[in-house]
Write a protein that holds these residues in place. Sequence first.
Motif, short mmCIF file in Angstrom:
data_model
loop_
_atom_site.label_atom_id
_atom_site.label_comp_id
_atom_site.label_asym_id
_atom_site.label_seq_id
_atom_site.Cartn_x
_atom_site.Cartn_y
_atom_site.Cartn_z
N GLY A 79 -6.24 7.91 3.29
CA GLY A 79 -6.61 7.02 4.39
C GLY A 79 -5.43 6.80 5.31
O GLY A 79 -4.28 7.15 4.97
N GLY A 80 -5.71 6.25 6.46
CA GLY A 80 -4.66 5.97 7.42
C GLY A 80 -5.21 5.21 8.60
O GLY A 80 -6.29 4.60 8.51
N PHE A 81 -4.49 5.27 9.67
CA PHE A 81 -4.91 4.53 10.87
C PHE A 81 -4.95 5.44 12.10
O PHE A 81 -4.15 6.37 12.22
N MET B 16 -6.45 6.67 -3.26
CA MET B 16 -7.45 6.04 -2.39
C MET B 16 -6.96 4.70 -1.85
O MET B 16 -7.52 4.17 -0.90
N SER B 17 -5.94 4.16 -2.47
CA SER B 17 -5.44 2.85 -2.06
C SER B 17 -4.02 2.94 -1.53
O SER B 17 -3.30 1.94 -1.53
N THR B 18 -3.61 4.12 -1.12
CA THR B 18 -2.24 4.28 -0.64
C THR B 18 -2.25 5.02 0.69
O THR B 18 -2.82 6.12 0.79
N ILE B 19 -1.64 4.39 1.67
CA ILE B 19 -1.55 5.02 2.99
C ILE B 19 -0.83 6.36 2.86
O ILE B 19 0.08 6.51 2.07
N ASN C 259 -9.01 1.95 11.10
CA ASN C 259 -8.65 2.60 9.85
C ASN C 259 -9.60 3.75 9.59
O ASN C 259 -10.76 3.72 10.00
N TRP C 260 -9.12 4.78 8.94
CA TRP C 260 -10.01 5.84 8.47
C TRP C 260 -9.77 6.02 6.98
O TRP C 260 -8.70 5.69 6.46
N GLN C 261 -10.76 6.50 6.30
CA GLN C 261 -10.61 6.67 4.86
C GLN C 261 -11.57 7.73 4.34
O GLN C 261 -12.52 8.13 5.03
N TYR D 62 -8.22 6.29 -11.92
CA TYR D 62 -8.13 4.89 -11.48
C TYR D 62 -9.51 4.25 -11.49
O TYR D 62 -10.53 4.95 -11.43
N PRO E 290 0.79 -1.22 0.00
CA PRO E 290 0.00 0.00 0.00
C PRO E 290 0.82 1.27 0.00
O PRO E 290 0.29 2.35 -0.21
N ASN F 52 -11.14 4.56 -7.10
CA ASN F 52 -10.72 4.08 -5.79
C ASN F 52 -9.31 3.49 -5.77
O ASN F 52 -8.92 2.85 -4.80
N CYS G 129 -12.01 9.58 -5.16
CA CYS G 129 -11.29 10.74 -5.70
C CYS G 129 -9.96 10.36 -6.35
O CYS G 129 -9.14 11.24 -6.58
#
Lengths: 228, 329
Positions: A221-223, A214-217, A195-197, A206, A31, A210, A202
């Motif tokens: 998103g993150g924790f 959207m698919s990369t920490i 996790n949050w996202q 892609y 990720p 998503n 956006c």
Amino acid sequence: MSLTGRLSTAVGLFLVAVALIAWSLMAFLRPGTDGGYTDYTAGHVAGAPVNVTMQSVGQIGSGAHPTWVSYLQKNPTTGQWIHDTSMTLPADTVIHMTIVQYDSGGPLRNQVWGQVTGTIGNDATVNGKTYRVYDSNTGNGIGHTFAVPGLDVSVPLIAVSGQATNICSAAPCGASSAHNTITFSFRTGAPGSYNWQCFVPCGLGYLYGNGGPMSTINYMGGFLKVVA
Amino acid sequence: MTNQTTNSTGQVHHIRRMTVIWIILSIVADVLYSIFVAAHIPPGRLTETAAKDQTDFNILIEMAIPVLLGVWIYLSYSLYVWGDKRNPNEAFSGDAARGNTKVQASWIVITTVTVLFLAGFGTWALVVDHGSGGGQGPNPAFAPAGALKAETAALLGRATWSPGSTNVLPVQVIGQQWKFTYRYPTFGGFESSQLMVPANTTIAFNVTSLDVIHSFWAYQLGVKADANPQVNDVAFTTTKDPGTFIVRCSELCGIWHGSMYNNGAVLSQTAFENWATTTEAANAANTALLPAFAWTYVPDANGASGGYYPDGTLTPYSPSEVYGAKQPS
């Protein structure tokens, strides 16, 4: 070549192929680099609220993916904006969130994310004005959301106008750029990793929006590492 | 060897001896399994589907135990009776299975009967349990009584349900990266991230997706249905007593796939009605902004194929597909 030699060659080639496939898969699935967790627990007094400030920008402007949309976080110690989306928070604590939204937006794919949930009072404010639901088909629409599914927190971030002449083009963005300031509070609850996202697809360019950021920490998103 | 089973010529009946051992151990093992293990086998008994799944699993396991023991006993017996220690002077000892008509016929008959029974049993379970909780696509072949009527009413905005009602309750499951949300057409069509269902009620899960393929798996309910974009995948179950369950996505769908789960609950009928009406009221402002209830929605306006909000005038997601051939007139 002897039978043993041929067998050894075949097995060796097979193992190399398997290793290459595994390496490719891991590289594809990885990720991204986790920049670590920004610590909000140092010196925290039990029961006291914690302030977290973030900004969401249309493009980060630097690094490996300068055109990607991203969140940034203000380091609570230095006050500097950092490209890091994970944080360590104290358990059972009220978190006062401030997110400065610099990005434009539009209608939501699913308007269910237009409703504020899981915050204290089930509401948020945009530039000081309280809202519970935002019709993403009106105005500037929704740019992003800040959602923590494990805590049932979901807040739509009302977008700035895409026609604004002072749209921020590279992070970190400042007050001179068009922005909306969204505030809300939520309680962290029990220790754990949440996790949050963003639930707005956006990831421009892609599949279904998503992929990519959207698919990369450290982008969308993150924790939240909630500790006792 | 005073206690060996022998024939009139004094030869040992190995097969008979192995069979006796096998029958005794199989009965003991199956009885012990029934007493101590069977009640704890997933998915539990939260719904009739789950309970029947558990019963099916237990039947399969109780059939598998004798098969397993048969292999183990045959192997152990052979190693013990015909092993080198007991037959030091023989290169190969024991009775030959090759060419033994009784052994071969027994093997063919037993395995054939077992497989045919399982095939028949599986088919029977699938039919009488209305699909056994599996997604049956947009036109379910094994729908319970009243399902079509309730589904049609849902599409027309006329679905009703109240405590004591025998009506089927339609619930829509919408998968999106990376969360399931749930619509309740019987209660104004509100959409929630919580999944609550009433006890002692037949539920029609209508499962779809707004983006990639997900899979709605509420294993304690005995329900599993793929969530495909622009497909209404229908699965049925009938709840029993109140309890809690977990929903997971069981189709690898991207980075947050592992986080795509939520807790749900089977509530008493009164508690469910209270929750549904309260949530309906709380979400009313946002429900008014949702598209009309439909079986599937087209998310092509926002983000699909890389196009991000190409036309702000488009409906965010719109009805695209009817309930197959069972569309109301």
